[in-house]
Write a protein that holds these residues in place. Structure first.
Motif, PDB file in Angstrom:
ATOM      1  N   GLY A  18      -7.492   8.790 -12.826  1.00 51.50           N
ATOM      2  CA  GLY A  18      -8.187   9.768 -11.725  1.00 51.50           C
ATOM      3  C   GLY A  18      -9.044   9.316 -10.440  1.00 51.50           C
ATOM      4  O   GLY A  18      -9.191   9.863  -9.491  1.00 51.50           O
ATOM      5  N   ASP A  19      -8.527   7.757 -10.650  1.00 56.31           N
ATOM      6  CA  ASP A  19      -8.742   7.273  -9.009  1.00 56.31           C
ATOM      7  C   ASP A  19      -8.006   7.062  -8.035  1.00 56.31           C
ATOM      8  O   ASP A  19      -6.648   6.636  -8.033  1.00 56.31           O
ATOM      9  N   VAL A  20      -8.580   6.949  -7.246  1.00 56.16           N
ATOM     10  CA  VAL A  20      -7.595   7.969  -5.754  1.00 56.16           C
ATOM     11  C   VAL A  20      -7.745   6.509  -4.499  1.00 56.16           C
ATOM     12  O   VAL A  20      -8.894   6.423  -4.484  1.00 56.16           O
ATOM     13  N   TYR A  21      -6.769   5.785  -4.200  1.00 61.62           N
ATOM     14  CA  TYR A  21      -6.349   5.011  -3.937  1.00 61.62           C
ATOM     15  C   TYR A  21      -5.820   5.296  -2.101  1.00 61.62           C
ATOM     16  O   TYR A  21      -5.197   6.007  -1.635  1.00 61.62           O
ATOM     17  N   LYS A  22      -6.883   4.147  -0.814  1.00 58.60           N
ATOM     18  CA  LYS A  22      -6.039   5.009   0.370  1.00 58.60           C
ATOM     19  C   LYS A  22      -6.011   4.066   0.879  1.00 58.60           C
ATOM     20  O   LYS A  22      -5.896   2.205   0.524  1.00 58.60           O
ATOM     21  N   MET A  23      -3.887   3.602   1.720  1.00 58.98           N
ATOM     22  CA  MET A  23      -3.210   2.209   1.453  1.00 58.98           C
ATOM     23  C   MET A  23      -2.789   2.750   2.954  1.00 58.98           C
ATOM     24  O   MET A  23      -2.975   3.821   3.561  1.00 58.98           O
ATOM     25  N   ASN A  24      -3.003   1.350   3.998  1.00 57.84           N
ATOM     26  CA  ASN A  24      -3.189   2.078   5.475  1.00 57.84           C
ATOM     27  C   ASN A  24      -0.909   0.872   5.506  1.00 57.84           C
ATOM     28  O   ASN A  24      -1.034   0.815   4.546  1.00 57.84           O
ATOM     29  N   SER A  25      -0.444   0.876   6.846  1.00 54.53           N
ATOM     30  CA  SER A  25       1.201   0.118   7.079  1.00 54.53           C
ATOM     31  C   SER A  25       1.131  -0.980   6.818  1.00 54.53           C
ATOM     32  O   SER A  25       1.889  -1.331   6.770  1.00 54.53           O
ATOM     33  N   ASN A  70      -7.617   0.235  -1.093  1.00 52.70           N
ATOM     34  CA  ASN A  70      -8.692   0.429  -1.466  1.00 52.70           C
ATOM     35  C   ASN A  70      -9.383   1.339  -2.157  1.00 52.70           C
ATOM     36  O   ASN A  70      -8.597   2.913  -1.882  1.00 52.70           O
ATOM     37  N   LYS A  71      -9.764   1.238  -3.305  1.00 56.35           N
ATOM     38  CA  LYS A  71     -10.642   2.891  -3.803  1.00 56.35           C
ATOM     39  C   LYS A  71     -11.579   3.559  -2.732  1.00 56.35           C
ATOM     40  O   LYS A  71     -12.749   2.582  -2.428  1.00 56.35           O
ATOM     41  N   VAL A  72     -10.652   4.553  -3.004  1.00 56.92           N
ATOM     42  CA  VAL A  72     -11.717   5.211  -2.097  1.00 56.92           C
ATOM     43  C   VAL A  72     -12.716   6.848  -3.296  1.00 56.92           C
ATOM     44  O   VAL A  72     -13.422   7.392  -2.987  1.00 56.92           O
ATOM     45  N   PHE A  73     -11.965   6.912  -4.274  1.00 57.47           N
ATOM     46  CA  PHE A  73     -12.665   7.913  -4.848  1.00 57.47           C
ATOM     47  C   PHE A  73     -12.510   7.730  -6.474  1.00 57.47           C
ATOM     48  O   PHE A  73     -12.032   7.322  -6.752  1.00 57.47           O
ATOM     49  N   GLU A  74     -13.577   7.748  -7.070  1.00 59.81           N
ATOM     50  CA  GLU A  74     -13.082   7.744  -8.777  1.00 59.81           C
ATOM     51  C   GLU A  74     -13.245   8.743  -9.821  1.00 59.81           C
ATOM     52  O   GLU A  74     -14.787   9.154  -9.609  1.00 59.81           O
ATOM     53  N   GLY A  75     -12.546   9.061  -9.743  1.00 59.70           N
ATOM     54  CA  GLY A  75     -12.461  10.998 -10.992  1.00 59.70           C
ATOM     55  C   GLY A  75     -12.781  10.443 -12.180  1.00 59.70           C
ATOM     56  O   GLY A  75     -12.135  10.067 -12.886  1.00 59.70           O
TER      57      GLY A  75
END
Length: 874
Positions: free
Chosen positions: A732-739, A744-749
């Protein structure tokens, strides 16, 4: 308990409402008086008032509820009568814009209607004698003097009915019953009391379609008229309430809604009157009632001190008071504080449910669990499996009065902070199984429509489910009314989903509301514009594609793998048989050809006539896991097909493309291949994102550190010329990645293990959102440096099907569709998170919503258990 016949009263009230609109209309001026009521006998069942003008003819001409109640034949008869007499040019000038009354009266073997309307000016007797014979050109008209009262009778040819009219004190009185007319005009007949007339006048609101009046003293007579047996446990709580009620109507096509005030008199010993001293509360127990509930009453009080004092006074005048006093002494011998502790542990919301098999269930909320557990072993005995039985009789009745009298010494169990009771252990056990399966009333389509209209803030809510209570009604209504209820050709009474009455305390009186929810032919999902028959259930689609410059068509696949093309009119265009089940979506290319893959390792490309294009169908090397992605790299057009951990690439002639033969990834490919910034993007279950060029070369890889398992495709967000990628893992964790490959993790579900997550643009932004289905809960989040929840919705059962997404016609936004298979309901959410009007609809999973032709309205295309496609215009 055979008390569900309270609905007979509700049906009767609805008949009054139905009759009114064929004779009266809306008024834009203040209502002036209730003069005709002074002449009505005091045994009048119901009265309604309105103004006689032309407006409502248009507003309510298609109001199906009236016809459903009064019957098709009677509706035609009333319409004809109105046009030929009331709207006759000879008399209409005296009646236009005048307040009119329709009242219902008892007769020996029938119920009679009386129409009363004052004239706009005084009419001399000579004018009346000339006028009334002229208005019935289509009738045989006779004039008679009876007991000093001049009557004019109108009888149509080939009819056994005679319509009587008289004019007295500037008021026209008209009815089919000569005896009623004479009774009304006889000054010796007992009339309504002055205080009742004052109440009616006070509540004669302006700017409402019409008002309904009910004199409570006649409730027992109404019940006796309709019901074969004596009132049961529920009904007798209401029929002896003294006072009067006035309701005004609120218009809605698929519901009868009446609201107003109920004034009480002589309340001593009247149980329901105890709630008149309470304030409205939020009632929630209905969320626990089983789907087979025929009727329920939910009660609630806001002030425990007032309730206990009023209940004590009520008990004191009942026949059970001495028995309860004696029992108190016996109980307190064992523990002196047992009753007071138990009372303080229990809450102020309680309910009784009668199921369609006549078994009772009782519900009481627990407000202090620690106190309840403290006295549990003293007040009850365990019978095993977390089930108990009260040691003493009438405990629920002692603390909740008449509403709980049906439970003498019930069994009970605890569920979610409340106790559920039944008189038989097997009844309780069956309910527990229903609760575990979420086989509940709130999961049905009709109840959801009911919830949209009627709120849950009240002190007393009475609810009757017409279908579940149908056997009770048929067996307990007097023969003529039982026959009408069963007659689906002349009447449509069984098309009413429910009837309900709500009472809210109002300083010793009630604010009251009566609602009837109707299955209108105009309601989405009721009357299809067309149907299309298949041979088995739907397994793919429906999809809508272009057929030509002027027409589109619908494409589906059924279980035997037959593919159907259906014209927007519902006619068959063509059918063909595919090898295997279509995987994912069918897609249309710019030349209008369509591409699809099946689980039998076949790639199809065919035209809008169902004919395969040259080179197709063709075998592919591995079983696909999602639909093909069409990619145009400028000098090379190809179809990229994901398999378990490799990519297959084919040209538009069906041949494999060199350079992609050995494209493989670590882990399993999740969903279709995405195309962005001239690169093919593949999401892997191993927490990786791969980027490939047109030659099949890997040009970049993002690997989120750690033991990460993605569960679906990445969401691609472009902001300020920067591309970001979001992905959700199995925790349930959400990760943000760039080009550049940073993440980095932006949310812990905190979701259950079988949750689903998609990235689609369904809200009012230009970027996709995260859509999460977690058991019964839908949650939508806006993506950013952190996640912001924008809306959520809770279904009654777990949702296992993935969401559906349909073009909404608003930019690139999509409408979000959900099929809750356990409830046989489908839902559609608008961009603001609200349900689209008309949803949910009863249907099987797999559906389409949107246009089905270039200039068409929106349609719902869905299926049911009969292997048909249904097209509903919306």
């Amino acid at each position: 308990m055979r008390n569900t016949i309270i609905v007979s009263i509700l049906l009767f009230i609805a008949v009054v409402v139905a009759s009114v609109f064929y004779f009266g209309d809306l008024n834009k001026e203040e209502k002036k008086s209730v003069k005709p009521i002074n002449y009505l006998p005091n045994d009048t069942y119901l009265i309604s008032s309105f103004f006689n003008d032309a407006t409502t003819d248009n507003i309510f001409k298609d109001f199906e509820i009236f016809e459903a109640i009064i019957g098709h034949t009677f509706q035609d008869h009333l319409t004809q009568l109105k046009q030929q007499i009331l709207r006759n040019k000879e008399i209409s000038n005296y009646l236009n814009d005048q307040e009119m009354f329709v009242s219902f009266h008892p007769e020996k073997n029938n119920i009679a209607l009386l129409f009363s309307i004052p004239s706009s000016e005084k009419i001399d007797a000579e004018v009346i004698n000339q006028l009334l014979p002229k208005i019935g050109s289509a009738y045989q008209v006779q004039q008679k003097d009876t007991l000093g009262i001049k009557l004019f009778s109108y009888k149509a040819e080939k009819s056994d009915s005679t319509f009587y009219v008289s004019y007295l004190d500037d008021i026209f009185f008209a009815t089919y019953s000569k005896d009623l007319l004479l009774k009304t005009l006889d000054k010796k007949t007992p009339k309504f009391e002055e205080k009742q007339i004052e109440f009616f006048n006070k509540n004669n609101k302006r700017n409402t379609p019409f008002t309904v009046y009910l004199a409570h003293q006649n409730l027992p007579a109404i019940v006796d008229k309709y019901r074969r047996n004596k009132p049961g446990d529920f009904l007798r709580q209401f029929i002896n309430l003294k006072g009067q009620t006035a309701w005004n109507i609120n218009y809605k096509q698929d519901a009868l809604m009446l609201s107003g005030e109920s004034e009480l008199e002589e309340v001593k010993g009247q149980y329901i009157a105890l709630f008149a001293n309470q304030r409205k509360t939020t009632q929630r127990l209905y969320n626990y009632f089983p789907s087979n509930a025929a009727m329920f009453i939910e009660y609630s009080y806001s002030d425990a001190k007032t309730w206990q004092s009023d209940l004590k006074a009520w008990h004191a005048v009942t026949d059970d008071s001495k028995q309860l006093e004696g029992q108190t002494k016996e109980i307190e011998k064992d523990r002196s504080d047992l009753l007071t502790t138990f009372q303080s542990a229990m809450g102020g919301d309680f309910a009784v449910v009668e199921q369609n098999n006549s078994d009772y269930l009782g519900f009481i909320n627990v407000q202090d669990s620690s106190k309840f557990l403290d006295v549990l072993s003293n007040i009850s005995e365990s019978v095993g499996d977390s089930t108990y039985r009260f040691r003493y009789a009438n405990i629920p009745y002692r603390f909740y009065g008449e509403g709980m009298k049906a439970f003498s010494r019930p069994y009970f169990t605890r569920i979610d902070g409340l106790i559920v009771m039944a008189n038989h252990l097997s009844t309780l056990q069956q309910y527990v199984q229903k609760w575990k399966r979420k086989d509940l009333l709130i999961g049905t389509l009709g109840f959801k429509n009911y919830e949209k209209i009627q709120g849950n803030e009240a002190n007393v809510t009475v609810f009757l489910n017409t279908k579940n209570a149908s056997n009770f009604l048929i067996n307990n209504l007097e023969a003529p009314y039982s026959k009408n209820f069963r007659d689906n050709k002349e009447y449509n009474l069984q098309e009413f989903y429910s009837w309900s009455l709500q009472l809210t305390g109002n300083s010793g009186n009630f604010l009251s509301r009566l609602y009837a929810i109707y299955k209108s032919k105009n309601t989405l999902g009721v009357t299809p514009e067309w149907t299309y028959t298949m041979g088995s259930r739907l397994i793919t689609g429906p999809f809508v594609f272009e057929q030509s410059d002027t027409s589109q068509f619908i494409l589906t696949q059924e279980q035997d793998h037959t593919v159907h093309a259906v014209h927007p009119s519902g006619n068959k265009l063509w059918t063909t048989l595919f090898s295997g089940r279509i995987v994912g979506k069918v897609q249309q290319l710019k030349d209008r050809s369509l591409i699809a893959v099946t689980d039998r390792r076949r790639l199809y490309r065919f035209d809008t006539q169902g004919k395969s294009l040259k080179g197709f169908s063709t075998s592919i090397k591995d079983e696909p896991v999602a639909q093909p992605t069409y990619v145009d790299w400028g000098n090379q057009q190809m179809l990229l097909i994901p398999a378990k951990n490799r990519v297959m690439a084919y040209d538009l002639e069906g041949g494999p493309i060199e350079g992609w033969d050995n494209v493989q990834v670590e882990g399993e490919i999740l969903g279709p291949i995405q195309f962005h910034d001239n690169k093919a993007i593949i999401t892997s279950s191993y927490g990786r994102v791969y980027f490939f060029d047109s030659e099949g070369h890997k040009v970049q890889e993002i690997d989120v550190p750690g033991d990460i398992n993605f569960i679906g495709n990445v969401g691609i967000v472009v902001r300020e010329n920067q591309t970001l990628y979001y992905a959700c893992d199995d925790l349930g964790d959400v990760y943000k990645m760039n080009s550049e490959g940073q993440s980095n993790k932006v949310f812990e579900g905190k979701w259950n293990s079988k949750f689903q997550a998609d990235f689609e643009n369904v809200h009012s932004t230009s970027a996709p959102e995260l859509i999460v289905l977690d058991g019964p809960q839908l949650q939508v989040y806006e993506l950013g440096d952190s996640l912001r929840r924008v809306y959520e919705y809770t279904f009654t059962q777990n949702v296992e099907n993935r969401p559906y997404y349909f073009a909404s016609g608003t930019g690139g936004l999509l409408s979000l569709g959900i099929a809750a298979q356990g409830t046989n309901l489908i839902y559609l959410f608008a961009e603001n998170g609200t349900l689209v009007d008309g949803f949910p609809v009863e249907a099987q999973p797999l559906f389409y919503y949107g246009k089905i032709n270039y200039n068409s309205a929106n349609y719902l295309i869905c299926t049911r258990r009969d292997f048909k496609l249904y097209a509903y215009r919306h």
